[in-house]
Design a protein around this motif. Structure first.
Motif, short mmCIF file in Angstrom:
data_model
loop_
_atom_site.label_atom_id
_atom_site.label_comp_id
_atom_site.label_asym_id
_atom_site.label_seq_id
_atom_site.Cartn_x
_atom_site.Cartn_y
_atom_site.Cartn_z
N SER A 3 36.31 37.41 42.83
CA SER A 3 36.48 37.46 41.38
C SER A 3 37.77 36.77 40.95
O SER A 3 37.83 36.18 39.88
CB SER A 3 36.46 38.90 40.89
OG SER A 3 37.56 39.60 41.42
N ASN A 4 38.79 36.80 41.80
CA ASN A 4 40.04 36.11 41.50
C ASN A 4 39.81 34.60 41.48
O ASN A 4 40.32 33.91 40.62
CB ASN A 4 41.11 36.49 42.53
CG ASN A 4 42.48 35.96 42.15
OD1 ASN A 4 42.72 35.65 40.99
ND2 ASN A 4 43.35 35.87 43.11
N ARG A 5 39.04 34.10 42.42
CA ARG A 5 38.72 32.66 42.48
C ARG A 5 37.89 32.24 41.26
O ARG A 5 38.13 31.19 40.68
CB ARG A 5 37.96 32.36 43.78
CG ARG A 5 37.54 30.95 43.94
CD ARG A 5 38.69 30.08 44.31
NE ARG A 5 38.19 28.74 44.57
CZ ARG A 5 38.86 27.66 44.36
NH1 ARG A 5 40.10 27.74 43.95
NH2 ARG A 5 38.36 26.48 44.60
N GLN A 8 40.18 32.03 38.29
CA GLN A 8 40.98 30.80 38.32
C GLN A 8 40.16 29.60 37.87
O GLN A 8 40.64 28.77 37.09
CB GLN A 8 41.51 30.56 39.73
CG GLN A 8 42.61 31.49 40.15
CD GLN A 8 43.02 31.28 41.60
OE1 GLN A 8 42.30 30.67 42.37
NE2 GLN A 8 44.19 31.78 41.96
#
Length: 91
Positions: A3-5, A8
């Protein structure tokens, strides 16, 4: 981590879109001749100009959407064919 990727990538996409959409060059694309003709034209000419813009914009957009849909539908076709053959290569 995944989810962080995604966050971004979404942030980068929004930043690029904002840069392109709100740049001064995007708003200065009006042709002087087109502007003068449209401002001095009657209602029928303005409607013809709007129709011409739609004729120039809609077909390429639809073609792009069809190509994207076909690519999305076929995205795993080769991956599944390689796994079914049992080649044993894992790259």
């Amino acid at each position: 981590m995944k989810s962080n990727r995604l966050f971004q990538l979404l942030t980068i996409a929004v930043a690029i879109f904002a840069t392109l959409a709100f740049s001064p060059a995007a708003f200065s694309q009006s042709c002087a001749l087109c502007y003068t003709q449209a401002s001095s034209a009657g209602h029928r000419m303005i409607e013809a100009l709007r129709s011409g813009i739609l004729v120039l914009v809609v077909p390429p957009t639809l073609m792009w959407l069809v190509i994207a849909a076909i690519a999305h539908a076929k995205r795993n076709q080769f991956k599944h064919a390689d796994q079914a053959s049992g080649s044993g290569s894992d790259w």
